[in-house]
Design a protein around this motif. Structure first.
Motif, PDB file in Angstrom:
ATOM      1  N   LEU A  10       0.821  -1.210   0.000  1.00 17.34           N
ATOM      2  CA  LEU A  10       0.000   0.000   0.000  1.00 17.34           C
ATOM      3  C   LEU A  10       0.857   1.263   0.000  1.00 17.34           C
ATOM      4  N   SER A  11       0.685   2.075  -1.026  1.00 17.61           N
ATOM      5  CA  SER A  11       1.366   3.368  -1.091  1.00 17.61           C
ATOM      6  C   SER A  11       0.418   4.405  -1.669  1.00 17.61           C
ATOM      7  N   VAL A  12       0.742   5.673  -1.444  1.00 16.98           N
ATOM      8  CA  VAL A  12      -0.009   6.796  -2.002  1.00 16.98           C
ATOM      9  C   VAL A  12       1.017   7.862  -2.405  1.00 16.98           C
ATOM     10  N   ARG A  13       0.540   8.969  -2.986  1.00 16.65           N
ATOM     11  CA  ARG A  13       1.501   9.983  -3.403  1.00 16.65           C
ATOM     12  C   ARG A  13       1.324  11.319  -2.690  1.00 16.65           C
ATOM     13  N   GLU A  14       0.445  11.393  -1.686  1.00 15.56           N
ATOM     14  CA  GLU A  14       0.331  12.648  -0.952  1.00 15.56           C
ATOM     15  C   GLU A  14       0.027  12.397   0.520  1.00 15.56           C
ATOM     16  N   ASP A  15       0.390  13.387   1.337  1.00 18.16           N
ATOM     17  CA  ASP A  15       0.211  13.265   2.783  1.00 18.16           C
ATOM     18  C   ASP A  15      -1.248  13.105   3.173  1.00 18.16           C
ATOM     19  N   SER A  16      -2.147  13.841   2.506  1.00 18.35           N
ATOM     20  CA  SER A  16      -3.561  13.766   2.890  1.00 18.35           C
ATOM     21  C   SER A  16      -4.114  12.363   2.660  1.00 18.35           C
ATOM     22  N   GLY A  17      -3.651  11.689   1.601  1.00 21.15           N
ATOM     23  CA  GLY A  17      -4.092  10.319   1.349  1.00 21.15           C
ATOM     24  C   GLY A  17      -3.589   9.369   2.412  1.00 21.15           C
ATOM     25  N   ARG A  18      -2.334   9.536   2.806  1.00 28.30           N
ATOM     26  CA  ARG A  18      -1.784   8.701   3.882  1.00 28.30           C
ATOM     27  C   ARG A  18      -2.555   8.918   5.173  1.00 28.30           C
ATOM     28  N   ASN A  19      -2.883  10.166   5.479  1.00 29.57           N
ATOM     29  CA  ASN A  19      -3.634  10.467   6.698  1.00 29.57           C
ATOM     30  C   ASN A  19      -5.033   9.875   6.650  1.00 29.57           C
ATOM     31  N   LEU A  20      -5.652   9.904   5.477  1.00 24.97           N
ATOM     32  CA  LEU A  20      -7.000   9.357   5.313  1.00 24.97           C
ATOM     33  C   LEU A  20      -7.001   7.850   5.558  1.00 24.97           C
ATOM     34  N   ILE A  21      -6.013   7.171   5.021  1.00 29.44           N
ATOM     35  CA  ILE A  21      -5.913   5.722   5.210  1.00 29.44           C
ATOM     36  C   ILE A  21      -5.641   5.381   6.676  1.00 29.44           C
ATOM     37  N   LYS A  22      -4.733   6.120   7.296  1.00 21.07           N
ATOM     38  CA  LYS A  22      -4.426   5.877   8.705  1.00 21.07           C
ATOM     39  C   LYS A  22      -5.662   6.068   9.583  1.00 21.07           C
ATOM     40  N   LYS A  23      -6.419   7.112   9.288  1.00 16.12           N
ATOM     41  CA  LYS A  23      -7.600   7.432  10.089  1.00 16.12           C
ATOM     42  C   LYS A  23      -8.651   6.330  10.010  1.00 16.12           C
ATOM     43  N   HIS A  24      -8.862   5.791   8.805  1.00 18.47           N
ATOM     44  CA  HIS A  24      -9.997   4.889   8.621  1.00 18.47           C
ATOM     45  C   HIS A  24      -9.624   3.404   8.603  1.00 18.47           C
ATOM     46  N   THR A  25      -8.327   3.085   8.494  1.00 13.30           N
ATOM     47  CA  THR A  25      -7.940   1.668   8.483  1.00 13.30           C
ATOM     48  C   THR A  25      -6.889   1.344   9.532  1.00 13.30           C
ATOM     49  N   GLY A  26      -6.213   2.360  10.061  1.00 16.29           N
ATOM     50  CA  GLY A  26      -5.135   2.128  11.010  1.00 16.29           C
ATOM     51  C   GLY A  26      -3.831   1.723  10.351  1.00 16.29           C
ATOM     52  N   ARG A  27      -3.824   1.636   9.016  1.00 15.93           N
ATOM     53  CA  ARG A  27      -2.623   1.208   8.309  1.00 15.93           C
ATOM     54  C   ARG A  27      -1.753   2.400   7.908  1.00 15.93           C
ATOM     55  N   ASP A  28      -0.459   2.137   7.787  1.00 19.09           N
ATOM     56  CA  ASP A  28       0.487   3.158   7.341  1.00 19.09           C
ATOM     57  C   ASP A  28       0.803   2.933   5.869  1.00 19.09           C
ATOM     58  N   ALA A  29       0.416   3.892   5.038  1.00 12.02           N
ATOM     59  CA  ALA A  29       0.723   3.813   3.606  1.00 12.02           C
ATOM     60  C   ALA A  29       2.019   4.569   3.335  1.00 12.02           C
ATOM     61  N   LYS A  30       2.806   4.055   2.439  1.00  9.13           N
ATOM     62  CA  LYS A  30       4.087   4.675   2.094  1.00  9.13           C
ATOM     63  C   LYS A  30       3.874   5.783   1.068  1.00  9.13           C
ATOM     64  N   ILE A  31       4.593   6.892   1.235  1.00 12.89           N
ATOM     65  CA  ILE A  31       4.583   7.955   0.226  1.00 12.89           C
ATOM     66  C   ILE A  31       5.618   7.614  -0.830  1.00 12.89           C
ATOM     67  N   VAL A  32       5.188   7.555  -2.093  1.00 11.59           N
ATOM     68  CA  VAL A  32       6.105   7.273  -3.200  1.00 11.59           C
ATOM     69  C   VAL A  32       5.929   8.345  -4.271  1.00 11.59           C
ATOM     70  N   VAL A  33       6.879   8.406  -5.189  1.00 10.65           N
ATOM     71  CA  VAL A  33       6.781   9.384  -6.269  1.00 10.65           C
ATOM     72  C   VAL A  33       5.818   8.885  -7.336  1.00 10.65           C
TER      73      VAL A  33
END
Length: 364
Positions: free
Chosen positions: A170-193
């Motif tokens: 699981l990865s995303v490309r922006e901080d807001s997406g990572r925060n959204l995933i953390k908030k609703h799933t508890g998982r940490d998504a990696k920020i990638v280019v």
């Protein structure tokens, strides 16, 4: 060597959408894999001419826009279709759910992303963008998808977040997406280019078509730019002694003082960025290719909630001063040249980290 299928917006008449699809396939091929975009949707591919008959004003607007479309849209659509068909690498059509599920059986991994594939409006409710498919979770990879919104509705949370939670890689490309995933799933998504940044300037030059202009400012916008942006661009161009070459909406063709370049496809777009003396854009991928081609540029933030991907990227690269949040109060006297030695050093770290994510994801 693995066989990998990619689900994304591959046929949208949008420069970023098609170039990121191309980049994902290209880079996976460089890694030694067989990759193709799964032809399971036509999102973003619309007719050249469109009509709205809700009122007299709407009818007159449609007539105006369709007359303007005669100038540029047919050629533009043809160039996008040619690029999608001949450059990206697309599977056989599988537009029904059963065909898509059958197609997925032949892939070792399925990737969703990049682009705004998790935007609730753009994905049109299709859960296969969230890898809601009959494949093991360890074969699911989310590479740099974007939500394009800062929050989901509760219905969207209930529909999409359980699917995101099941994606092993699981990865995303922006901080807001990572925060959204953390908030609703508890998982940490990696920020990638974004996948376009996995490729080098030399890679992109292989397909870039040279611009027909010289001594110009390239002005590239999507949707509607903030009021006052045109005036800012004219001021910058005048100060620098440059012509203005513009790709905007169909309505922008009528504006004076701009050379209209809308009738160009993805390969011509690359050349327009590469050969420009300065770039002003409201686009994420306009900013990305300005960076890859080491351009002096400004990114004007739109008046919506889609700015997080720009803010994350430019912040991580030390380019926050390239963001224009208020066009009417922006001071060009502070226009200091970008130090690309420093930017490229940061980008190489981010790129290598992203490549490691892909390698680790595909090595199961």
């Amino acid at each position: 060597m693995k066989k990998i299928g990619i689900i994304t917006y591959h046929c949208s008449n949008n420069y970023g959408a098609q170039l990121q699809a191309y980049a994902t396939c290209y880079f996976l091929h460089k890694m030694g894999h067989v990759a193709e975009v799964i032809d399971c949707n036509t999102i973003g591919k619309g007719p050249v001419f469109m009509w709205s008959c809700g009122s007299l004003r709407a009818i007159l607007g449609s007539i105006r826009n369709n007359l303007l479309s005669l100038v540029s849209e047919r050629k533009r659509h043809r160039l996008f279709e040619d690029f999608s068909r001949n450059r990206i690498g697309i599977s056989k059509p599988c537009y029904t759910r059963q065909d898509l599920e059958n197609a997925c059986k032949k892939y070792d991994y399925v990737i969703t992303g990049s682009d705004q594939v998790w935007h609730p409006m753009i994905c049109e409710g299709n859960t296969y963008f969230f890898l809601d498919l009959p494949i093991p979770n360890n074969r699911k990879i989310a590479y740099a998808p974007s939500f394009g919104v800062s929050e989901y509705t509760q219905d969207e949370v209930d529909k999409y977040m359980p699917l995101i939670k099941e994606i092993d890689h699981l990865s995303v490309r922006e901080d807001s997406g990572r925060n959204l995933i953390k908030k609703h799933t508890g998982r940490d998504a990696k920020i990638v280019v974004d996948p376009t940044m996995l490729l080098s300037k030399a890679d992109w030059n292989k397909i870039a078509i040279p611009a027909k202009y010289s001594k110009y400012l390239f002005y590239f916008t999507i949707l509607d730019e903030p009021e006052g942006t045109d005036e800012l661009v004219r001021r910058i161009a005048k100060e620098k002694g440059l012509k203005i070459v513009r790709i905007g909406t169909v309505r922008d063709i009528m504006k004076r003082g701009f050379i209209n370049a809308r009738a160009n496809g993805p390969q011509q777009f690359l050349g327009l960025v590469r050969d420009a003396d300065f770039v002003v854009t409201t686009s994420f991928h306009g900013s990305v290719f300005s960076i890859l081609y080491e351009k002096q540029f400004l990114c004007v933030l739109n008046n919506n909630d889609r700015n997080s991907r720009m803010e994350t990227l430019l912040g991580n690269l030390g380019l926050k001063d390239r963001m224009v949040k208020d066009v009417n109060n922006f001071n060009m006297d502070n226009d200091i040249s970008i130090d690309y030695e420093s930017v490229n050093a940061k980008l190489n770290v981010m790129r290598n980290d992203s490549v490691s994510f892909l390698k680790d994801s595909i090595s199961d």
